[in-house]
Design an enzyme around this catalytic site. Structure first.
Site, PDB file in Angstrom:
ATOM      1  CD  GLU A   1     -14.116  -4.538  32.977  1.00 29.27           C
ATOM      2  OE1 GLU A   1     -14.975  -5.346  33.708  1.00 29.27           O
ATOM      3  OE2 GLU A   1     -12.762  -4.893  32.826  1.00 29.27           O
TER       4      GLU A   1
ATOM      5  CB  ILE B   1     -17.602 -16.982  37.109  1.00 31.10           C
ATOM      6  CG1 ILE B   1     -19.030 -16.980  37.267  1.00 31.10           C
ATOM      7  CG2 ILE B   1     -17.026 -15.821  36.629  1.00 31.10           C
ATOM      8  CD1 ILE B   1     -19.877 -17.272  38.449  1.00 31.10           C
TER       9      ILE B   1
ATOM     10  CE  LYS C   1     -14.183 -29.511  38.714  1.00 31.24           C
ATOM     11  NZ  LYS C   1     -14.323 -30.288  39.729  1.00 31.24           N
TER      12      LYS C   1
ATOM     13  CE1 TYR D   1     -12.029 -13.168  32.339  1.00 32.11           C
ATOM     14  CE2 TYR D   1     -14.517 -13.445  32.642  1.00 32.11           C
ATOM     15  CZ  TYR D   1     -13.300 -12.888  31.840  1.00 32.11           C
ATOM     16  OH  TYR D   1     -13.443 -11.997  31.148  1.00 32.11           O
TER      17      TYR D   1
ATOM     18  NE  ARG E   1      -9.828 -10.241  34.430  1.00 37.28           N
ATOM     19  CZ  ARG E   1     -10.985 -10.207  34.811  1.00 37.28           C
ATOM     20  NH1 ARG E   1     -12.012  -9.737  33.930  1.00 37.28           N
ATOM     21  NH2 ARG E   1     -11.322 -10.444  36.215  1.00 37.28           N
TER      22      ARG E   1
ATOM     23  CG  ASP F   1     -34.784 -11.325   0.834  1.00 39.84           C
ATOM     24  OD1 ASP F   1     -34.239 -11.715   2.156  1.00 39.84           O
ATOM     25  OD2 ASP F   1     -34.982 -10.159   0.925  1.00 39.84           O
TER      26      ASP F   1
END
Ligand code: COA
Ligand code: MG
Length: 290
Positions: free
Chosen positions: A129, A222, A20, A9, A66, A270
């Site tokens: 959230e 972040i 960046k 984000y 977002r 298996d």
């Protein structure tokens, strides 16, 4: 589906950080209009994101936007501003019902038709959230074919249920687990919580590995410092790729002779182990490692 081992984000009004982000080799960059942006900068964030989408070369990095939650009063203007610049996907926070997802998906469909873009070309990722979001996660997970992933927001969730965040994270463990299980049941990606202490690499590594072991396909981040560590944690190691290849090879050989379970390096192999091996190779392929 785009690989989303790390989803970084940055505030949508911060062009320097967006620039960046485009240089970091991160799988997904998410330009935020929600909680990372002050109330009096929402408009600026929209304009900055449009500029970024129109002018910055992101390479293989996915360009997500977002928006603010449905019902916030910002959501329509957010969508109407950024959709014409064709982001690669939309992230919807604070999702609590199937209708909220469907409303946004319907808006995106209208843009796709109006601009003649391919149908379902702009995926949606839903952040769960809140307590209500977790309770309704099943209806959210199967709400719309545009939905590609469920994202778990730990800080908001802890706040909503009155929990105190700890390093061990038991207070959010059950909700994390529900997000993974519902994502798996409906073929969605599951993206884990943010580790906010961006200077603590060891803590981040442990939490990222734990998320990968639990079944998450990626993690929200972040800070640029977190990109490589997290993408590594969600990329199968050379050893696990080699083991998966052996499992599948032996499985195919044994199938022809009619043997269901067999031994490899002293361990029983298996069907579930074979399926897990297939998933490892799928992830390795998505990460461009094989
Ligand atoms: N995306 C892109 N670049 C980022 C970045 C991010 N999330 N966070 C920091 N950077 C850049 C800085 O701009 C700086 O670049 P520069 O050297 O070219 O100036 C460099 O990385 C080092 O940053 P640093 O000084 O260590 O951090 P900071 O004090 O500038 O920022 C935060 C710290 C937490 C404010 C910042 O990391 C951030 O904004 N994170 C995202 C917040 C967010 O979007 N929250 C909402 C979703 S949870
Ligand atoms: Mg949040």
């Amino acid at each position: 589906m785009h690989s989303r081992r790390a989803l970084l984000y940055m505030p949508g009004d911060d062009l320097r950080k967006i620039r960046k982000a485009a240089t970091l080799g991160v799988d997904s960059a998410c330009m935020d209009m929600e909680d990372g942006v002050a109330l009096n900068h929402k408009k600026e964030a929209r304009f900055t994101i449009i500029e970024a989408l129109n002018t910055i070369e992101f390479g293989k990095t996915e360009r997500l936007a977002r928006i603010n939650p449905v019902g916030s009063g910002f959501e329509i203007d957010d969508l109407q501003s950024v959709l014409p610049a064709h982001p690669d996907g939309i992230v919807l926070p604070k999702v609590e019902s199937a209708e909220q997802v469907q409303w946004v998906c319907n808006q995106i469909s209208q843009f796709e038709q109006r601009f003649g873009w391919s149908n379902l070309g702009i995926p949606l990722l839903a952040i769960v959230e809140t307590a209500l979001g977790i309770i309704n996660i099943r209806e959210i997970a199967c709400s719309d074919e545009r939905l590609e992933g469920l994202i778990f927001g730990s800080e908001d969730f802890a706040g909503d249920i009155g929990a105190i965040r700890t390093r061990e994270g038991w207070e959010v463990f059950h909700a994390r687990s529900l997000v993974i299980t519902h994502a798996a049941a409906f073929n969605l990606q599951a993206i884990d919580m943010v580790y906010i202490d961006f200077q603590d690499n060891e803590g981040l590594r442990q939490e990222a590995l734990q998320g990968a072991q639990m079944g998450f396909s990626g993690k929200q981040i972040i800070h640029p410092n977190q990109v490589n560590l997290v993408q590594e944690a969600f990329t199968p190691s050379d050893d696990s790729i080699e083991f998966a290849r052996q499992v599948i090879e032996l499985f195919e050989q044994n199938q022809t002779t009619g043997t269901g379970a067999f031994a490899l390096n002293g361990k029983m192999i298996d069907m579930p182990i074979v399926k897990a091996a297939e998933r490892v190779l799928l992830r390795a392929r998505a990460a461009g490692k094989i």
